[in-house]
Scaffold this motif. Structure first.
Motif, PDB file in Angstrom:
ATOM      1  N   MET A   1       0.841  -1.191   0.000  1.00 50.04           N
ATOM      2  CA  MET A   1       0.000   0.000   0.000  1.00 50.04           C
ATOM      3  C   MET A   1       0.882   1.248   0.000  1.00 50.04           C
ATOM      4  N   GLY A   2       0.546   2.216  -0.862  1.00 51.58           N
ATOM      5  CA  GLY A   2       1.316   3.436  -0.931  1.00 51.58           C
ATOM      6  C   GLY A   2       0.948   4.407   0.183  1.00 51.58           C
ATOM      7  N   LEU A   3       1.790   5.383   0.359  1.00 55.19           N
ATOM      8  CA  LEU A   3       1.550   6.399   1.381  1.00 55.19           C
ATOM      9  C   LEU A   3       0.466   7.380   0.957  1.00 55.19           C
ATOM     10  N   ASP A   4      -0.236   7.924   1.924  1.00 53.97           N
ATOM     11  CA  ASP A   4      -1.085   9.086   1.702  1.00 53.97           C
ATOM     12  C   ASP A   4      -0.842  10.038   2.875  1.00 53.97           C
ATOM     13  N   TYR A   5      -1.491  11.196   2.840  1.00 50.14           N
ATOM     14  CA  TYR A   5      -1.237  12.227   3.849  1.00 50.14           C
ATOM     15  C   TYR A   5      -1.584  11.737   5.255  1.00 50.14           C
ATOM     16  N   LYS A   6      -2.685  10.976   5.382  1.00 52.89           N
ATOM     17  CA  LYS A   6      -3.096  10.492   6.694  1.00 52.89           C
ATOM     18  C   LYS A   6      -2.074   9.527   7.270  1.00 52.89           C
ATOM     19  N   LYS A   7      -1.562   8.612   6.421  1.00 59.31           N
ATOM     20  CA  LYS A   7      -0.554   7.664   6.891  1.00 59.31           C
ATOM     21  C   LYS A   7       0.737   8.375   7.269  1.00 59.31           C
ATOM     22  N   ALA A   8       1.007   9.499   6.611  1.00 60.27           N
ATOM     23  CA  ALA A   8       2.211  10.269   6.919  1.00 60.27           C
ATOM     24  C   ALA A   8       2.062  11.069   8.205  1.00 60.27           C
ATOM     25  N   GLY A   9       0.824  11.227   8.667  1.00 56.95           N
ATOM     26  CA  GLY A   9       0.626  11.885   9.954  1.00 56.95           C
ATOM     27  C   GLY A   9      -0.305  13.073   9.967  1.00 56.95           C
ATOM     28  N   VAL A  10      -0.909  13.427   8.821  1.00 61.57           N
ATOM     29  CA  VAL A  10      -1.820  14.569   8.769  1.00 61.57           C
ATOM     30  C   VAL A  10      -3.199  14.090   8.334  1.00 61.57           C
ATOM     31  N   ASP A  11      -4.199  14.299   9.200  1.00 61.53           N
ATOM     32  CA  ASP A  11      -5.555  13.809   8.952  1.00 61.53           C
ATOM     33  C   ASP A  11      -6.451  14.983   8.554  1.00 61.53           C
ATOM     34  N   ILE A  12      -6.680  15.144   7.252  1.00 60.83           N
ATOM     35  CA  ILE A  12      -7.500  16.244   6.747  1.00 60.83           C
ATOM     36  C   ILE A  12      -8.939  16.130   7.252  1.00 60.83           C
ATOM     37  N   ASP A  13      -9.444  14.894   7.344  1.00 58.04           N
ATOM     38  CA  ASP A  13     -10.819  14.699   7.826  1.00 58.04           C
ATOM     39  C   ASP A  13     -10.971  15.171   9.269  1.00 58.04           C
ATOM     40  N   ALA A  14      -9.941  14.930  10.090  1.00 54.29           N
ATOM     41  CA  ALA A  14      -9.984  15.399  11.481  1.00 54.29           C
ATOM     42  C   ALA A  14     -10.011  16.923  11.522  1.00 54.29           C
ATOM     43  N   GLY A  15      -9.284  17.541  10.605  1.00 55.80           N
ATOM     44  CA  GLY A  15      -9.300  19.000  10.518  1.00 55.80           C
ATOM     45  C   GLY A  15     -10.669  19.531  10.169  1.00 55.80           C
ATOM     46  N   ASN A  16     -11.332  18.871   9.216  1.00 56.62           N
ATOM     47  CA  ASN A  16     -12.684  19.283   8.828  1.00 56.62           C
ATOM     48  C   ASN A  16     -13.661  19.095   9.981  1.00 56.62           C
ATOM     49  N   GLN A  17     -13.487  18.003  10.737  1.00 54.07           N
ATOM     50  CA  GLN A  17     -14.351  17.763  11.890  1.00 54.07           C
ATOM     51  C   GLN A  17     -14.159  18.850  12.951  1.00 54.07           C
ATOM     52  N   ALA A  18     -12.903  19.240  13.158  1.00 50.35           N
ATOM     53  CA  ALA A  18     -12.623  20.291  14.135  1.00 50.35           C
ATOM     54  C   ALA A  18     -13.300  21.596  13.743  1.00 50.35           C
ATOM     55  N   VAL A  19     -13.283  21.917  12.452  1.00 48.86           N
ATOM     56  CA  VAL A  19     -13.936  23.145  11.980  1.00 48.86           C
ATOM     57  C   VAL A  19     -15.424  23.113  12.289  1.00 48.86           C
ATOM     58  N   GLU A  20     -16.052  21.985  12.078  1.00 53.69           N
ATOM     59  CA  GLU A  20     -17.479  21.862  12.370  1.00 53.69           C
ATOM     60  C   GLU A  20     -17.758  22.032  13.853  1.00 53.69           C
ATOM     61  N   LEU A  21     -16.868  21.492  14.689  1.00 61.44           N
ATOM     62  CA  LEU A  21     -17.077  21.567  16.133  1.00 61.44           C
ATOM     63  C   LEU A  21     -16.907  22.983  16.678  1.00 61.44           C
ATOM     64  N   ILE A  22     -16.057  23.798  16.043  1.00 67.02           N
ATOM     65  CA  ILE A  22     -15.787  25.142  16.566  1.00 67.02           C
ATOM     66  C   ILE A  22     -16.683  26.212  15.948  1.00 67.02           C
ATOM     67  N   LYS A  23     -17.417  25.854  14.899  1.00 63.44           N
ATOM     68  CA  LYS A  23     -18.159  26.850  14.130  1.00 63.44           C
ATOM     69  C   LYS A  23     -19.101  27.679  14.994  1.00 63.44           C
ATOM     70  N   LYS A  24     -19.864  27.037  15.858  1.00 65.62           N
ATOM     71  CA  LYS A  24     -20.852  27.746  16.671  1.00 65.62           C
ATOM     72  C   LYS A  24     -20.177  28.732  17.621  1.00 65.62           C
ATOM     73  N   ASP A  25     -19.080  28.319  18.271  1.00 61.92           N
ATOM     74  CA  ASP A  25     -18.392  29.198  19.210  1.00 61.92           C
ATOM     75  C   ASP A  25     -17.773  30.392  18.494  1.00 61.92           C
ATOM     76  N   VAL A  26     -17.178  30.145  17.340  1.00 65.44           N
ATOM     77  CA  VAL A  26     -16.560  31.239  16.587  1.00 65.44           C
ATOM     78  C   VAL A  26     -17.617  32.236  16.142  1.00 65.44           C
ATOM     79  N   GLN A  27     -18.705  31.746  15.595  1.00 65.39           N
ATOM     80  CA  GLN A  27     -19.755  32.643  15.094  1.00 65.39           C
ATOM     81  C   GLN A  27     -20.416  33.433  16.206  1.00 65.39           C
TER      82      GLN A  27
END
Length: 344
Positions: A1-27
């Motif tokens: 299996m080849g490498l991707d960003y998540k396997k290298a250590g960066v989880d873009i989906d986790a970043g998107n989830q974090a944005v959703e969780l903070i949206k209400k507080d920021v707004q």
């Protein structure tokens, strides 16, 4: 299996989830001046300039420092963002500026969306207390760069003041008085020395229950930095404040002289207020010299106001009505050579 960003250590989906969780507080920090939501490349802010004749923008930037180590140890992350906001907005307040907006930067080795949401909840709370909109930020996942569970925070604030209302300290003169606004403990300075004294030298546990403290030791140290914006802006509507000093790194000894014209010095009466018990505990635990304590910590005074002596009674009364803990702590005197501070 080849490498991707998540396997290298960066989880873009986790970043998107974090944005959703903070949206209400920021707004929740947005006012009508904010023209963008989350997700843009830049935050748009349209200030109401109608009440200013000659507006000047004032900016300040800071971090939280090694106070973060306490948050890591106790796994408490919902107030450290208040510290981040406070350190910048209190700085620009010292020049009479009203905060407009704030941006933050959060960097970590592995992004944990729920923890990120707790951190941003504190940042949003600080922004609301300061009257600033949280119009942007950056969350950086930097695999291998930070220890597991650790992160760093930085941010900056932009405020506004009329040019002829900028507080510079240039009109301070001998005979003026110094009012101290009480702190909420250490705020965000001196934690390297505090940790060395309490934990390395004295061997206290982070959750130690100590008789003279209202909370356990770690929670006492984590008390958020007090935000003075509402108090000081209310005073500025009624009184002329000659100088404002935010008591941060360097304590009273370093910070108050920064606003004094040449040839003047501040004489501070240390018996005019009672520092919180945490300071005595740190001093005894580390066998720290008194001067070092005043050079490193705020010693219970988070902000100083230099005022005309004729305004003393009215200003102290106004502060009491606002529920602010304040006291007269000193006066300005003529002094040969460089500006300085004398603690008696």
């Amino acid at each position: 299996m080849g490498l991707d960003y998540k396997k290298a250590g960066v989880d873009i989906d986790a970043g998107n989830q974090a944005v959703e969780l903070i949206k209400k507080d920021v707004q929740s920090t947005f006012g009508p001046e904010v023209m963008t939501g989350l997700g843009g490349f830049g935050g748009l802010f349209k200030p109401d300039l109608s009440k200013y004749k000659n507006p000047v923008l004032v900016s300040g930037t800071d971090g939280v420092g090694t106070k973060l180590k306490l948050a890591f140890k106790l796994d408490l992350h919902n107030t450290i963002g208040i510290d981040l906001v406070a350190m910048s907005v209190n700085d620009i307040l010292a020049q009479g500026a009203e905060p407009l907006f704030f941006l933050d930067y959060l960097a970590t080795g592995k992004l944990e969306p729920e923890k990120t949401a707790e951190i941003v909840k504190g940042i949003a709370a600080g922004c609301k207390e300061a009257g600033a909109a949280l119009i942007g930020g950056e969350t950086a996942e930097m695999a291998g760069f930070y220890q597991p569970g650790e992160y760093d925070l930085a941010g900056f604030a932009v405020g506004i003041v009329d040019q002829d209302q900028i507080i510079t300290g240039e009109n301070i003169k001998a005979g003026d008085l110094v009012i101290g606004l009480k702190s909420e403990g250490l705020h965000s300075n001196g934690f390297t020395l505090a940790r060395a004294a309490l934990f390395d030298k004295a061997g206290f546990d982070y959750t130690a229950e100590i008789e003279d403290l209202e909370k356990n030791l770690g929670e006492e140290l984590l008390r958020p930095t007090k935000i003075y914006v509402k108090t000081v802006m209310a005073l500025l509507e009624k009184f002329k404040l000659k100088g404002i000093a935010h008591i941060t790194g360097g304590g009273l000894i370093e910070n108050l002289p920064r606003i004094l014209p040449d040839g003047l010095k501040a004489e501070i009466k240390k018996d005019s207020w009672q520092p919180q018990n945490i300071f005595e505990l740190i001093q005894e635990a580390g066998e720290i010299a008194k001067e070092e304590m005043y050079r490193t910590f705020n010693m219970g005074i988070g902000m100083c106001l230099v005022i005309n002596k004729d305004d003393k009674t009215q200003i102290l009364k106004e502060l009491e009505l606002m529920g602010e803990k304040a006291c007269l702590i000193g006066k300005i005197k003529a002094g040969a050579g460089d500006t300085s501070l004398e603690i008696k």
